[in-house]
Each structure stands twice: as structure tokens, then as C-alpha cells.
Design a protein around this motif. Structure first.
Motif, PDB file in Angstrom:
ATOM      1  N   TRP A 165      -4.236  29.968  -1.877  1.00  0.00           N
ATOM      2  CA  TRP A 165      -3.718  31.154  -1.195  1.00  0.00           C
ATOM      3  C   TRP A 165      -4.310  31.276   0.216  1.00  0.00           C
ATOM      4  O   TRP A 165      -3.602  31.487   1.191  1.00  0.00           O
ATOM      5  N   VAL A 166      -5.634  31.084   0.314  1.00  0.00           N
ATOM      6  CA  VAL A 166      -6.286  31.123   1.632  1.00  0.00           C
ATOM      7  C   VAL A 166      -5.743  29.997   2.514  1.00  0.00           C
ATOM      8  O   VAL A 166      -5.447  30.191   3.695  1.00  0.00           O
ATOM      9  N   CYS A 167      -5.587  28.806   1.924  1.00  0.00           N
ATOM     10  CA  CYS A 167      -5.053  27.666   2.693  1.00  0.00           C
ATOM     11  C   CYS A 167      -3.652  27.959   3.220  1.00  0.00           C
ATOM     12  O   CYS A 167      -3.307  27.557   4.335  1.00  0.00           O
ATOM     13  N   LEU A 168      -2.845  28.673   2.435  1.00  0.00           N
ATOM     14  CA  LEU A 168      -1.479  28.984   2.881  1.00  0.00           C
ATOM     15  C   LEU A 168      -1.503  29.814   4.164  1.00  0.00           C
ATOM     16  O   LEU A 168      -0.722  29.577   5.086  1.00  0.00           O
ATOM     17  N   HIS A 169      -2.422  30.779   4.241  1.00  0.00           N
ATOM     18  CA  HIS A 169      -2.505  31.619   5.439  1.00  0.00           C
ATOM     19  C   HIS A 169      -2.916  30.792   6.654  1.00  0.00           C
ATOM     20  O   HIS A 169      -2.279  30.838   7.706  1.00  0.00           O
ATOM     21  N   GLU A 170      -3.997  30.023   6.486  1.00  0.00           N
ATOM     22  CA  GLU A 170      -4.514  29.269   7.636  1.00  0.00           C
ATOM     23  C   GLU A 170      -3.548  28.160   8.044  1.00  0.00           C
ATOM     24  O   GLU A 170      -3.387  27.869   9.223  1.00  0.00           O
ATOM     25  N   GLU A 171      -2.902  27.536   7.062  1.00  0.00           N
ATOM     26  CA  GLU A 171      -1.921  26.491   7.386  1.00  0.00           C
ATOM     27  C   GLU A 171      -0.748  27.065   8.172  1.00  0.00           C
ATOM     28  O   GLU A 171      -0.154  26.386   9.003  1.00  0.00           O
ATOM     29  N   THR A 172      -0.382  28.319   7.871  1.00  0.00           N
ATOM     30  CA  THR A 172       0.711  28.943   8.630  1.00  0.00           C
ATOM     31  C   THR A 172       0.359  28.951  10.112  1.00  0.00           C
ATOM     32  O   THR A 172       1.194  28.672  10.965  1.00  0.00           O
ATOM     33  N   HIS A 173      -0.915  29.231  10.423  1.00  0.00           N
ATOM     34  CA  HIS A 173      -1.324  29.219  11.832  1.00  0.00           C
ATOM     35  C   HIS A 173      -1.206  27.821  12.434  1.00  0.00           C
ATOM     36  O   HIS A 173      -0.788  27.652  13.565  1.00  0.00           O
ATOM     37  N   ARG A 174      -1.575  26.820  11.639  1.00  0.00           N
ATOM     38  CA  ARG A 174      -1.486  25.452  12.174  1.00  0.00           C
ATOM     39  C   ARG A 174      -0.029  25.089  12.448  1.00  0.00           C
ATOM     40  O   ARG A 174       0.304  24.490  13.470  1.00  0.00           O
ATOM     41  N   VAL A 175       0.839  25.472  11.507  1.00  0.00           N
ATOM     42  CA  VAL A 175       2.264  25.197  11.671  1.00  0.00           C
ATOM     43  C   VAL A 175       2.814  25.934  12.901  1.00  0.00           C
ATOM     44  O   VAL A 175       3.564  25.379  13.694  1.00  0.00           O
ATOM     45  N   GLN A 176       2.407  27.191  13.069  1.00  0.00           N
ATOM     46  CA  GLN A 176       2.862  27.961  14.237  1.00  0.00           C
ATOM     47  C   GLN A 176       2.461  27.257  15.532  1.00  0.00           C
ATOM     48  O   GLN A 176       3.286  27.035  16.418  1.00  0.00           O
ATOM     49  N   PHE A 177       1.180  26.929  15.624  1.00  0.00           N
ATOM     50  CA  PHE A 177       0.668  26.449  16.913  1.00  0.00           C
ATOM     51  C   PHE A 177       0.968  24.983  17.181  1.00  0.00           C
ATOM     52  O   PHE A 177       0.959  24.551  18.324  1.00  0.00           O
ATOM     53  N   THR A 178       1.255  24.192  16.127  1.00  0.00           N
ATOM     54  CA  THR A 178       1.653  22.804  16.408  1.00  0.00           C
ATOM     55  C   THR A 178       3.175  22.687  16.454  1.00  0.00           C
ATOM     56  O   THR A 178       3.714  21.769  17.050  1.00  0.00           O
ATOM     57  N   GLY A 179       3.876  23.632  15.821  1.00  0.00           N
ATOM     58  CA  GLY A 179       5.339  23.553  15.765  1.00  0.00           C
ATOM     59  C   GLY A 179       6.037  24.294  16.896  1.00  0.00           C
ATOM     60  O   GLY A 179       7.211  24.058  17.180  1.00  0.00           O
ATOM     61  N   VAL A 180       5.315  25.217  17.549  1.00  0.00           N
ATOM     62  CA  VAL A 180       5.887  25.980  18.668  1.00  0.00           C
ATOM     63  C   VAL A 180       5.132  25.531  19.923  1.00  0.00           C
ATOM     64  O   VAL A 180       4.040  26.017  20.207  1.00  0.00           O
ATOM     65  N   PRO A 181       5.713  24.571  20.658  1.00  0.00           N
ATOM     66  CA  PRO A 181       4.938  23.854  21.675  1.00  0.00           C
ATOM     67  C   PRO A 181       4.301  24.731  22.753  1.00  0.00           C
ATOM     68  O   PRO A 181       3.215  24.428  23.234  1.00  0.00           O
ATOM     69  N   TRP A 182       4.914  25.847  23.117  1.00  0.00           N
ATOM     70  CA  TRP A 182       4.386  26.645  24.238  1.00  0.00           C
ATOM     71  C   TRP A 182       3.380  27.716  23.814  1.00  0.00           C
ATOM     72  O   TRP A 182       2.724  28.339  24.640  1.00  0.00           O
ATOM     73  N   LEU A 183       3.240  27.921  22.498  1.00  0.00           N
ATOM     74  CA  LEU A 183       2.498  29.095  22.024  1.00  0.00           C
ATOM     75  C   LEU A 183       1.011  29.053  22.383  1.00  0.00           C
ATOM     76  O   LEU A 183       0.436  30.043  22.826  1.00  0.00           O
ATOM     77  N   ARG A 184       0.406  27.880  22.207  1.00  0.00           N
ATOM     78  CA  ARG A 184      -1.037  27.773  22.460  1.00  0.00           C
ATOM     79  C   ARG A 184      -1.355  28.049  23.927  1.00  0.00           C
ATOM     80  O   ARG A 184      -2.272  28.800  24.250  1.00  0.00           O
ATOM     81  N   GLU A 185      -0.579  27.431  24.826  1.00  0.00           N
ATOM     82  CA  GLU A 185      -0.817  27.633  26.260  1.00  0.00           C
ATOM     83  C   GLU A 185      -0.567  29.085  26.668  1.00  0.00           C
ATOM     84  O   GLU A 185      -1.224  29.620  27.546  1.00  0.00           O
ATOM     85  N   TYR A 186       0.425  29.696  26.008  1.00  0.00           N
ATOM     86  CA  TYR A 186       0.725  31.099  26.303  1.00  0.00           C
ATOM     87  C   TYR A 186      -0.493  31.970  25.973  1.00  0.00           C
ATOM     88  O   TYR A 186      -0.942  32.775  26.790  1.00  0.00           O
ATOM     89  N   VAL A 187      -1.040  31.791  24.774  1.00  0.00           N
ATOM     90  CA  VAL A 187      -2.198  32.592  24.363  1.00  0.00           C
ATOM     91  C   VAL A 187      -3.380  32.316  25.295  1.00  0.00           C
ATOM     92  O   VAL A 187      -4.060  33.225  25.755  1.00  0.00           O
ATOM     93  N   ARG A 188      -3.568  31.051  25.606  1.00  0.00           N
ATOM     94  CA  ARG A 188      -4.682  30.697  26.487  1.00  0.00           C
ATOM     95  C   ARG A 188      -4.505  31.323  27.879  1.00  0.00           C
ATOM     96  O   ARG A 188      -5.443  31.856  28.469  1.00  0.00           O
ATOM     97  N   GLY A 189      -3.283  31.253  28.387  1.00  0.00           N
ATOM     98  CA  GLY A 189      -2.986  31.839  29.701  1.00  0.00           C
ATOM     99  C   GLY A 189      -3.263  33.333  29.724  1.00  0.00           C
ATOM    100  O   GLY A 189      -3.839  33.871  30.674  1.00  0.00           O
ATOM    101  N   GLN A 190      -2.871  34.008  28.651  1.00  0.00           N
ATOM    102  CA  GLN A 190      -3.103  35.456  28.571  1.00  0.00           C
ATOM    103  C   GLN A 190      -4.606  35.751  28.542  1.00  0.00           C
ATOM    104  O   GLN A 190      -5.070  36.697  29.167  1.00  0.00           O
TER     105      GLN A 190
END
Length: 358
Positions: A165-190
Motif C-alpha cells: 500500500w505504501v509502495c503504491l503511493h510512492e510509485e504513483t509519484h515516480r510514475v507522475q514525475f517520469t511519465g510527465v516530462p515537464w513536471l519536475r522542471e516546473y516544480v523546480r522552477g517554482q
């Protein structure tokens, strides 16, 4: 003056590691088993998350499993990367102020990390120091084994179910940030914009510190004072709203996914969620105080608000409708839209998506 530090990071690590409480009593065998389990389950969780969310992400990798001091070290590495822009800016400060300041903040950061290091179950570390060879992934999924073991014992839940269950939550973040190419840079820029929007002249700095002191006093009196809000300029407030909105979305999505994927792969998910929710809200008086002071109380509200946003949109517009959120920074919800998902649907999906019978 190159090489000046905003924060004495070595002191922060040393302080954190000294103050952090030891983990639960486990035999060597139990510890080994927990680490093995978490590595395997993190791989398994990734498949469930990809299939359920429909986000095509990087191939799965085993999680990095750490103990509490390991978590403190990893976070300090991340902080250093995020705070780089400030370091350049601070070099114009009088050396005496910065020397004293960096000792104090080093101790404070260490103390905060020690408090969090015995509670955090896992996290997706977005900001790792650059890998000279360029081979390492941009982010890393980290699980804190002693805390997971401590939580599952305290809650009296099935270890395998809880770990997955814990892995499912954290994996969702990995999927978000590796699957949405601009998201990491956006957060970093902010974050960079947030740091650089601070007025760093001496007078303002002293006023900020006074405001932070007031916030601490206020928190002790049971007020709403919180450190994060005490030290901001108006420009920073606007940036913080954007950061809060995107983090509320990604945390809420993580919470939504761990519960929605849950029943088929984590049979006792309903029991785990109910007990976990109570634990999130509990804690001693001092615990609650520190949580409010650090703005963690805020984070708990965010989880709830974020997952309500995701659930509402998925119910009305399906997963593919919700996934339009990842199109670009412009399609992210702002803070008001998180509280009012229909406003987001009207703006991004067009009203048709929410009118029944169409």
C-alpha cells in the motif's frame, strides 16, 4: 565570496543523526526480510500504478531502502540542490551574519529532519545531486524501512498489505514525475522562483526572523501560526500558491491511487486506510505542535483535498479526462480549482464534460 553556505549542511546531518530516535526492535532476519519485501513490492506496485493511471512512465526500478540516518543524508543532498540559487544570492551578505546564521540554521534543519525521519514512510526524491556520468535516474524512490515496520506494528495490520500500500503511493509519484516530462522542471522552477523572490537585505531578514519567532509563539498558544507562511514576501505567496496547488494534486493523486488500486491487490486496504487516517491525525501534544509549526498539518489537509479533486474529476470525466491535467503547466489546477473541481473541468475540459446525459 564563493563557496559560502546558506546552511551548514554537515552540521545539519550531524545534528539530525544525533537527535533521531532509534527505530523499532527488529532481529537481523526481520530487517533483511523487510528490505527484500520493499524492493520486490515497489517493482510490483509500479505495474499496478501504470496500468491504473494510464500514464506511461520510465521502466520500474527497485526502491532504495534506507534507515533513518540514511533518510536524513538523502534529504540534505536534495536540499542542497534546491537551495543552490539562494547560495549565490547570499554571497552579498556580511560574512559575520552568514557565519552565525548558517550554524543556527544547520542545527534547526537537523532538528526538523530528526523529527521527520522517524515518521516518514517513503518519498520520491525529486532533486538528487547531478550524476557526473549522467546514467543515474533523475529521481529516486526511497522507503524508510524502520518506519514502515514501526507503523504496521503500531496499527496491527498485515505487513505485506501495508508495505504494498505504501509502495503504491510512492510509485504513483515516480510514475507522475517520469511519465510527465515537464513536471519536475516546473516544480523546480517554482521553487527557484520562490527562493529568489525573497528580499535578502539585512533589515528584511531580521524582520522575517522576528515574524518566524512570533509564529512559533503563536503555535504554542494554539494559533494557526506556521513557519512557512511567516517568512514570505507577497511575490513568494503567489509562487507558494502555485507550488501548493501542484503538490496538493500530486499528493492527492497518490492517495487516490493507493486506495483505488487497493482492493484488488491489497485485500485489507479499507482497514489499513481507516487505521492510518487515525494515526495521521493523532500524536502527542508536542507532536501536533511541531507538525503545525512545520506546516505538516497543512499537508494532511492537502492530501484530503487533493484526493477529493482527483476522485471528483475521475468520477465525472473518467481517467482520460483527469489525465488532461498533465498536458502542460497551464492545465494544472490552481488552489481555487483544487477546492472546486468543476471550475477546473469547465476551464480545461469544457463544460460538456460535466453535464449529465451528454
Amino acid at each position: 565570496m564563493v563557496g559560502m553556505q546558506v546552511i551548514d549542511w554537515d552540521l545539519a546531518v550531524a545534528t539530525g543523526v544525533r537527535l533521531v530516535r532509534p527505530g523499532p526492535q527488529v532481529t537481523r532476519e526481520e530487517a533483511k526480510q523487510a528490505v527484500l519485501d520493499l524492493r520486490t513490492l515497489s517493482r510490483e506496485a509500479e505495474g499496478h500504478v501504470r496500468e491504473f493511471t494510464g500514464i506511461d512512465s520510465a521502466p520500474p526500478e527497485e526502491a532504495t531502502v534506507v534507515d533513518r540516518p540514511g533518510w536524513i543524508r538523502a534529504n540534505v543532498d536534495g536540499f542542497r540542490v534546491v537551495l543552490e540559487p539562494l547560495t549565490d544570492k547570499m554571497s552579498s551578505m556580511p560574512p559575520i551574519v552568514s557565519a552565525v546564521g548558517s550554524r543556527i540554521t544547520g542545527v534547526e534543519v537537523g532538528a526538523v529532519l530528526a523529527f521527520l525521519a522517524s515518521r516518514v514512510l517513503g518519498q520520491y526524491e525529486l532533486f538528487l545531486p547531478p550524476d557526473p556520468s549522467g546514467n543515474a535516474p533523475t529521481g529516486r524512490l526511497t522507503l524508510v524501512a524502520p518506519n514502515i515496520v514501526h507503523a504496521e506494528r503500531e496499527l496491527g495490520v498485515s505487513p505485506r498489505d501495508f508495505r504494498l500500500w505504501v509502495c503504491l503511493h510512492e510509485e504513483t509519484h515516480r510514475v507522475q514525475f517520469t511519465g510527465v516530462p515537464w513536471l519536475r522542471e516546473y516544480v523546480r522552477g517554482q521553487m527557484t522562483e520562490f527562493l529568489l523572490a525573497s528580499d535578502m537585505d539585512l533589515t528584511t531578514l531580521l524582520e522575517r526572523l522576528r515574524a518566524a519567532g512570533d509564529a512559533v509563539a503563536d503555535a504554542f498558544k494554539g494559533g494557526e501560526g506556521n513557519l512557512i507562511e511567516a517568512i514570505q514576501t507577497p511575490e513568494q505567496k503567489a509562487v507558494l500558491d502555485r507550488v501548493t496547488a501542484v503538490m496538493t494534486l500530486v499528493e492527492g493523486h497518490g492517495d487516490y491511487v493507493m486506495d483505488a488500486v487497493g482492493p484488488s491487490v491489497v485485500p485489507s486496504v479499507a482497514d489499513i486506510r481507516a487505521k492510518f487516517q487515525r494515526r495521521r491525525e493523532g500524536g502527542s501534544r508536542i507532536d501536533q505542535l511541531i507538525r503545525r509549526f512545520l506546516g505538516i498539518e497543512l499537508k494532511m489537509k492537502q492530501y484530503a483535498e487533493g484526493s477529493r479533486f482527483v476522485r471528483t474529476v475521475v468520477d465525472e470525466a473518467g481517467m482520460s479526462g483527469f489525465n488532461r491535467v498533465w498536458t502542460s503547466p497551464e492545465t494544472l489546477p490552481d488552489r481555487d480549482e483544487i477546492a472546486d473541481p468543476r471550475a477546473w473541468m469547465n476551464r480545461v475540459l469544457g463544460t460538456r464534460a460535466v453535464e449529465p446525459g451528454i
